[in-house]
Design a protein around this motif. Structure first.
Motif, short mmCIF file in Angstrom:
data_model
loop_
_atom_site.label_atom_id
_atom_site.label_comp_id
_atom_site.label_asym_id
_atom_site.label_seq_id
_atom_site.Cartn_x
_atom_site.Cartn_y
_atom_site.Cartn_z
N LEU A 61 14.38 11.44 -2.30
CA LEU A 61 13.67 10.72 -3.06
C LEU A 61 14.39 11.08 -3.96
O LEU A 61 15.00 12.43 -4.82
N ALA A 62 14.65 10.10 -5.21
CA ALA A 62 15.90 10.52 -6.43
C ALA A 62 14.56 9.76 -7.50
O ALA A 62 13.83 8.70 -7.60
N PHE A 63 14.58 10.92 -8.92
CA PHE A 63 13.68 10.47 -10.03
C PHE A 63 14.42 9.20 -11.10
O PHE A 63 15.86 9.78 -11.23
N ARG A 110 3.88 11.47 -12.00
CA ARG A 110 5.30 11.52 -12.28
C ARG A 110 5.64 11.01 -10.67
O ARG A 110 7.19 10.69 -10.92
N VAL A 111 5.06 10.99 -9.46
CA VAL A 111 5.72 10.93 -8.19
C VAL A 111 6.14 9.74 -8.51
O VAL A 111 6.85 9.41 -7.65
N GLN A 112 5.52 8.87 -9.22
CA GLN A 112 5.57 6.78 -9.05
C GLN A 112 6.81 6.57 -9.42
O GLN A 112 7.14 5.97 -9.93
N ALA A 113 7.75 7.53 -10.25
CA ALA A 113 9.04 7.50 -11.04
C ALA A 113 10.07 7.65 -9.87
O ALA A 113 11.38 7.65 -10.30
N MET A 114 9.92 7.84 -8.73
CA MET A 114 10.77 8.10 -7.45
C MET A 114 11.00 7.57 -6.33
O MET A 114 10.07 6.35 -6.33
N LEU A 115 11.72 7.14 -6.30
CA LEU A 115 12.69 6.07 -5.99
C LEU A 115 13.77 6.81 -4.66
O LEU A 115 14.37 7.21 -4.64
N PRO A 116 13.50 6.51 -2.90
CA PRO A 116 14.69 6.89 -2.50
C PRO A 116 16.21 6.26 -2.77
O PRO A 116 15.91 5.27 -2.96
N ALA A 117 16.88 6.91 -2.79
CA ALA A 117 18.10 6.77 -2.97
C ALA A 117 18.46 5.43 -2.62
O ALA A 117 18.91 5.10 -1.88
N GLY A 118 19.19 4.61 -3.37
CA GLY A 118 19.75 3.51 -3.68
C GLY A 118 18.83 2.40 -3.05
O GLY A 118 19.97 1.00 -3.43
N ALA A 119 17.75 2.89 -3.49
CA ALA A 119 16.57 1.82 -3.70
C ALA A 119 16.40 0.99 -5.19
O ALA A 119 16.81 2.12 -6.00
N GLU A 120 15.91 -0.31 -5.28
CA GLU A 120 16.20 -0.48 -6.46
C GLU A 120 14.40 -1.28 -6.68
O GLU A 120 13.85 -1.07 -6.27
N GLY A 168 1.09 -1.30 -0.33
CA GLY A 168 -0.13 0.31 -0.74
C GLY A 168 0.74 1.45 -0.02
O GLY A 168 2.22 0.90 0.56
N GLY A 169 -0.07 2.18 -0.64
CA GLY A 169 0.59 3.81 -0.25
C GLY A 169 1.74 3.82 -1.19
O GLY A 169 2.87 5.23 -1.65
N LEU A 170 1.69 3.18 -2.29
CA LEU A 170 2.49 3.59 -3.82
C LEU A 170 1.59 4.15 -4.35
O LEU A 170 2.47 4.25 -6.14
N GLY A 171 0.72 4.65 -4.54
CA GLY A 171 -0.29 5.51 -5.58
C GLY A 171 0.13 6.10 -6.37
O GLY A 171 1.38 7.40 -5.33
N PRO A 172 -0.54 7.52 -6.68
CA PRO A 172 -0.23 8.57 -7.93
C PRO A 172 -0.68 10.14 -6.69
O PRO A 172 -0.52 10.83 -6.92
N THR A 173 -1.57 9.73 -5.40
CA THR A 173 -1.94 10.33 -4.94
C THR A 173 -1.82 10.69 -3.59
O THR A 173 -0.81 10.47 -3.34
N GLN A 174 -2.05 12.21 -2.90
CA GLN A 174 -1.40 13.22 -1.62
C GLN A 174 -1.08 12.02 -0.53
O GLN A 174 -0.31 12.48 -0.01
#
Length: 415
Positions: free
Chosen positions: A89-91, A115-125, A67-73
């Motif tokens: 967060l890295a794009f 666009r937020v769904q293309a962000m990941l914590p830095a170093g994450a896969e 959960g919590g990986l969608g595009p909403t606020q």
């Protein structure tokens, strides 16, 4: 190593939706020999999410988040993981390209918010999502391996099987198997059942044996950990045999089997038919029996006789018996069963009367007082008992008792 499963969403903590992801993941992890120590459910609150991730990473070697990986606020998992790890967060352009392509295939324009769904914590896969736009996250947090997956069950299941499970196997975290066997019993209280099994349910017993109660059904859960399925089964089999020997006729089934399943199997095996006459349970017994596939082969039908006039007219219960003994009595329950068997031309008939509540019928007929009648060729009987609980609980437990009396009669007829 123990795992923790975290489910995120205010719709879960509010009770609006049921969390089925945690149950499913726990079963899949058990197949891999990974025990789940904690289930945590959190609302859509950033601070609470960060705190929960910190706690989980300190006590579990594996943390699975849904959960919590969608595009909403209110989708905060990516941001909460980044804060918990102390990174930004890295794009990732390639992730955005994939999301945009998915929208194009559907003939829709991609909203900027995705666009937020293309962000990941830095170093994450990123964990690819074959079914939707929400990429998963694979990373380390403290000493724990963390996999964040979509909350949509269909997307989560595919991502676990195709992305998370292979990673766990490659890391060597999947070791052995964890197999559970559930044995179901009815007809005695939880403490009375456990008293017969104290040596098995004690702490430290191998395999582990737990006891739970749900709506008067007692379940014994045998949990075996071993390198292989065969070795786990070898642990379970002698314990299951001991449980069955000690509990005898109290045991009616295993896993998800219910009392009506057991009754159906016995009616089919004995080639007997059954009819039902219900007062207080108002069709609940017949409904449960009719839920079994093939019920028409042995279920003749039923009569719901709440009104005393119907007991007399449809089931041939003498009015004088009702006047003398009361509608809620062993004698009336037995007469209802006898009349039902005759009128519906069945081999067996079972009946129910009782006081479901909320009000009682006097000091000798309190809420929860109930009687079950049973009739068969050349014989009949009635059984009295009492329940506590809500109106619905009393009705359900009385229906189960009626089914159990049929089961016990059929068992003993086959001896």
């Amino acid at each position: 190593m123990k795992a923790e499963v975290i489910s995120i969403g205010s719709e879960l903590t509010s009770g609006q939706n049921l969390d089925t992801n945690s149950q499913w993941l726990s079963r899949r992890l058990a197949e891999m020999g990974i025990a789940v120590g904690w289930h945590t459910t959190i609302a859509d609150d950033l601070g609470d999410n960060v705190a929960a991730f910190h706690t989980a990473s300190r006590r579990a070697g594996l943390v699975l988040i849904t959960g919590g990986l969608g595009p909403t606020q209110d989708d905060l998992t990516r941001e909460a993981l980044a804060q918990a790890a102390g990174v930004e967060l890295a794009f990732h352009q390639h992730l955005l390209d994939r999301i945009a392509e998915m929208f194009r295939r559907r003939g829709r324009d991609m909203p900027e918010r995705n666009r937020v769904q293309a962000m990941l914590p830095a170093g994450a896969e990123a964990l690819p999502n074959e079914c939707g736009t929400a990429h998963g996250v694979w990373m380390r947090l403290g000493g724990a391996h963390v996999a964040a997956m979509p909350g949509v069950p269909s997307e989560m299941c595919v991502m676990f099987e195709k992305q998370v499970r292979p990673r766990l196997e490659k890391l060597g975290l999947a070791g052995g198997v964890l197999i559970q066997r559930k044995i179901n019993a009815f007809g005695a209280g939880e403490s009375a059942v456990e008293e017969k099994l104290l040596d098995l349910t004690r702490r430290g017993h191998v395999p582990e044996v737990g006891i739970t109660v749900s709506d008067a059904t007692i379940s014994l859960r045998i949990l075996a950990r071993a390198p292989t399925v065969a070795e786990a089964q070898a642990q379970i089999e002698p314990v299951e045999k001991t449980i069955r020997e000690r509990l005898g006729d109290l045991v009616f089934g295993v896993e998800d089997e219910e009392l009506h399943d057991a009754v159906a199997a016995l009616l089919g095996a004995r080639r007997k038919t059954l009819a039902v006459a219900e007062g207080m349970t108002a069709g609940l017994v017949a409904s449960r029996l009719a839920a079994v596939p093939g019920a028409s082969a042995w279920l003749r039908g039923g009569v719901v006789a709440y009104d005393n006039r119907l007991k007399v007219e449809l089931l041939a219960v003498p009015q004088q018996l009702i006047d003398d003994k009361g509608a809620v009595s062993a004698e009336v329950a037995e007469a209802m069963a006898v009349g039902c068997r005759t009128r519906l031309r069945a081999d067996l008939a079972v009946s129910t009367v009782g006081v479901a509540g909320p009000g009682d019928l006097g000091p000798d007929r309190p809420v929860g007082a109930a009687f079950v009648g049973l009739a068969w060729e050349n014989g009949s009987a009635a059984y009295g008992f009492g329940w506590t609980g809500t109106r619905q609980e009393v009705q359900r437990r009385t229906a189960k008792t009626a089914l159990n009396r049929v089961r016990l009669h059929l068992l003993r007829q086959g001896d």
